[in-house]
Design a protein around this motif. Structure first.
Motif, PDB file in Angstrom:
ATOM      1  N   GLU A   1     -12.196   0.572   3.356  1.00 21.50           N
ATOM      2  CA  GLU A   1     -11.711  -0.807   3.237  1.00 21.50           C
ATOM      3  C   GLU A   1     -12.379  -1.543   2.082  1.00 21.50           C
ATOM      4  O   GLU A   1     -11.726  -2.293   1.348  1.00 21.50           O
ATOM      5  N   ALA A   2     -13.680  -1.332   1.908  1.00 19.38           N
ATOM      6  CA  ALA A   2     -14.404  -2.017   0.835  1.00 19.38           C
ATOM      7  C   ALA A   2     -13.870  -1.618  -0.533  1.00 19.38           C
ATOM      8  O   ALA A   2     -13.765  -2.448  -1.449  1.00 19.38           O
ATOM      9  N   HIS A   3     -13.521  -0.332  -0.692  1.00 16.45           N
ATOM     10  CA  HIS A   3     -12.997   0.110  -1.984  1.00 16.45           C
ATOM     11  C   HIS A   3     -11.603  -0.447  -2.229  1.00 16.45           C
ATOM     12  O   HIS A   3     -11.271  -0.855  -3.349  1.00 16.45           O
ATOM     13  N   ALA A   4     -10.785  -0.487  -1.182  1.00 14.10           N
ATOM     14  CA  ALA A   4      -9.453  -1.073  -1.314  1.00 14.10           C
ATOM     15  C   ALA A   4      -9.552  -2.539  -1.736  1.00 14.10           C
ATOM     16  O   ALA A   4      -8.765  -3.017  -2.561  1.00 14.10           O
ATOM     17  N   ALA A   5     -10.542  -3.247  -1.199  1.00 12.52           N
ATOM     18  CA  ALA A   5     -10.750  -4.655  -1.574  1.00 12.52           C
ATOM     19  C   ALA A   5     -11.160  -4.762  -3.035  1.00 12.52           C
ATOM     20  O   ALA A   5     -10.701  -5.654  -3.757  1.00 12.52           O
ATOM     21  N   ASN A   6     -12.017  -3.857  -3.495  1.00 13.60           N
ATOM     22  CA  ASN A   6     -12.442  -3.848  -4.896  1.00 13.60           C
ATOM     23  C   ASN A   6     -11.255  -3.582  -5.817  1.00 13.60           C
ATOM     24  O   ASN A   6     -11.108  -4.225  -6.865  1.00 13.60           O
TER      25      ASN A   6
ATOM     26  N   GLY B   1      -3.670   2.117  -3.442  1.00 10.89           N
ATOM     27  CA  GLY B   1      -3.602   3.455  -2.886  1.00 10.89           C
ATOM     28  C   GLY B   1      -4.047   3.495  -1.430  1.00 10.89           C
ATOM     29  O   GLY B   1      -4.747   2.603  -0.945  1.00 10.89           O
ATOM     30  N   GLU B   2      -3.654   4.524  -0.727  1.00 10.48           N
ATOM     31  CA  GLU B   2      -3.978   4.667   0.686  1.00 10.48           C
ATOM     32  C   GLU B   2      -5.158   5.611   0.886  1.00 10.48           C
ATOM     33  O   GLU B   2      -5.491   6.412   0.014  1.00 10.48           O
TER      34      GLU B   2
ATOM     35  N   HIS C   1       0.851  -1.186   0.000  1.00 12.01           N
ATOM     36  CA  HIS C   1       0.000   0.000   0.000  1.00 12.01           C
ATOM     37  C   HIS C   1       0.886   1.234   0.000  1.00 12.01           C
ATOM     38  O   HIS C   1       1.914   1.280   0.682  1.00 12.01           O
ATOM     39  N   GLY C   2       0.490   2.237  -0.776  1.00  2.60           N
ATOM     40  CA  GLY C   2       1.290   3.450  -0.849  1.00  2.60           C
ATOM     41  C   GLY C   2       0.774   4.392  -1.909  1.00  2.60           C
ATOM     42  O   GLY C   2      -0.364   4.256  -2.395  1.00  2.60           O
ATOM     43  N   ASP C   3       1.597   5.343  -2.304  1.00  2.00           N
ATOM     44  CA  ASP C   3       1.220   6.339  -3.297  1.00  2.00           C
ATOM     45  C   ASP C   3       1.035   5.686  -4.663  1.00  2.00           C
ATOM     46  O   ASP C   3       1.912   4.955  -5.140  1.00  2.00           O
ATOM     47  N   THR C   4      -0.108   5.938  -5.279  1.00  3.21           N
ATOM     48  CA  THR C   4      -0.394   5.377  -6.607  1.00  3.21           C
ATOM     49  C   THR C   4      -0.708   6.477  -7.623  1.00  3.21           C
ATOM     50  O   THR C   4      -1.285   6.201  -8.677  1.00  3.21           O
ATOM     51  N   GLY C   5      -0.352   7.724  -7.299  1.00  3.04           N
ATOM     52  CA  GLY C   5      -0.623   8.815  -8.223  1.00  3.04           C
ATOM     53  C   GLY C   5      -2.112   9.027  -8.395  1.00  3.04           C
ATOM     54  O   GLY C   5      -2.879   9.032  -7.424  1.00  3.04           O
ATOM     55  N   GLN C   6      -2.549   9.185  -9.637  1.00  4.37           N
ATOM     56  CA  GLN C   6      -3.962   9.405  -9.922  1.00  4.37           C
ATOM     57  C   GLN C   6      -4.757   8.110  -9.993  1.00  4.37           C
ATOM     58  O   GLN C   6      -5.984   8.129 -10.008  1.00  4.37           O
ATOM     59  N   ALA C   7      -4.064   6.985 -10.034  1.00  7.11           N
ATOM     60  CA  ALA C   7      -4.735   5.684 -10.098  1.00  7.11           C
ATOM     61  C   ALA C   7      -5.097   5.203  -8.695  1.00  7.11           C
ATOM     62  O   ALA C   7      -4.479   5.598  -7.702  1.00  7.11           O
ATOM     63  N   ASP C   8      -6.124   4.349  -8.602  1.00  6.63           N
ATOM     64  CA  ASP C   8      -6.474   3.743  -7.317  1.00  6.63           C
ATOM     65  C   ASP C   8      -5.516   2.614  -6.967  1.00  6.63           C
ATOM     66  O   ASP C   8      -5.336   2.271  -5.793  1.00  6.63           O
TER      67      ASP C   8
END
Length: 348
Positions: free
Chosen positions: A229-234, A224-225, A204-211
């Motif tokens: 939690e649900a969106h991170a899982a998606n 991305g950070e 997990h970390g900086d992903t710029g403009q992408a998720d």
């Protein structure tokens, strides 16, 4: 690098595997059931995305959602759409008993609005005791069952009861927004295990403009950070789809066919999340429609084209996120969902 369309089968982990051994017939029955489930979800997804791509129909739906934010705050994106499809003028929707508690009575002979309610079922062994995972937590599954709800226009005020307050000015979820809430238990860990079997690690970390993204050079998936939690899982399911489908094998090929590959990856994410009980519609539908084509006809053509690749990738990932040894009860002892909590004494 030569283009690659090969598919890799996810090898199952045997860690914590149940002692119960299934017969070949039982495993075949499960495989057939799983195949039908995935195909059904793919068909539903195609229909939903095609509808999304219809600007006239979807714009009208969004307008209704914006005007009736109380429904959007209470119900999922999918159930909100079901409510508006059956009752376009809906503004406040509750179950029969819930309306009684609010001082209103559903009028006789009113037809209920049918939606799908999630129901969590604890898995039990042959002795009736809750099954537990390797962390000692009780195992459960989420199933959806149809129930009836009613709009305020189908009710009348009980004697002496105050009118319900309005929902003017309330916020509503933005279509294409982040998936809200928590992720199903162990879901992200199992996606991580799937990626590990394919030679990728997760960070997990900086992903710029992408998720999120999958880096084929470092064999790393980065999420991305700061997301729910649900969106991170998606997002993790989406990147797992890319890797499972070999989209990262040849980045030149990916750039050339990015629309198709993004459609495939998010379709995989939507279905894998749905099987886990996570509804990612609010994010996935607009994302897929944006990559699949500019017209409903092109969207449908793309969705049909990617269907087989999507179902194959989903099956491989589900071997980790929802393996057969964790499914329900032994044959003949399947626990059923509780009865509907709200009896509806009017026409459904």
């Amino acid at each position: 690098m030569a283009t690659s369309t090969r598919r890799r089968s996810a090898a199952k982990s045997t860690k914590g595997k149940r002692k119960k051994q299934y017969t070949p017939e039982q495993r075949a029955a499960f495989a057939e059931k799983r195949k039908a489930e995935v195909e059904s979800l793919q068909e539903q997804l195609t229909a939903a995305v095609v509808e999304f791509a219809s600007s006239e129909g979807w714009a009208a739906l969004l307008k209704k959602m914006a005007q009736r934010s109380r429904i959007m705050r209470r119900y999922s994106f999918r159930n909100s759409a079901l409510i508006f499809a059956q009752c376009p003028h809906a503004t406040a929707v509750y179950g029969y008993d819930a309306w009684k508690k609010r001082g209103r009575q559903v009028r006789k002979d009113e037809h209920g609005i049918r939606i799908l309610a999630p129901n969590t079922i604890t898995l039990r062994d042959e002795n009736g005791e809750p099954k537990k995972d390797e962390h000692g937590k009780e195992k459960s599954i989420t199933v959806f069952r149809p129930i009836s709800v009613f709009d305020i226009s189908q009710t009348e005020q009980a004697d002496g009861a105050p009118e319900p307050e309005t929902a003017d000015g309330a916020e509503f979820p933005e279509i294409g927004a982040k998936v809200q809430g928590t992720a199903p238990a162990e879901f992200m860990d199992r996606l991580t295990a799937c990626l590990k079997s394919l030679g990728y690690s997760v960070e997990h970390g900086d992903t710029g403009q992408a998720d999120g993204y999958a880096d084929p050079e470092t064999r790393t998936v980065r999420i991305g950070e700061g997301f729910p939690e649900a969106h991170a899982a998606n997002v993790l399911a989406h990147e797992t789809g890319h890797v499972q489908l070999d989209h990262t094998a040849d980045m030149a090929e990916y750039r050339q066919h990015r629309g198709r590959m993004e459609t495939e990856a998010e379709s995989v994410a939507y279905i894998v999340c749905a099987v886990a009980g996570l509804d990612s519609s609010v994010s996935s539908l607009s994302y897929i429609a944006g990559w699949a084509g500019k017209t409903p006809e092109k969207v449908q053509e793309t969705m049909i084209e990617v269907g087989q690749r999507v179902t194959e990738a989903v099956s491989a990932i589900l071997a980790f996120t929802d393996p057969d040894e964790d499914q329900g009860e032994e044959p003949g002892t399947t626990e059923t969902a509780d009865a509907e909590p709200e009896a509806v004494p009017v026409a459904a």
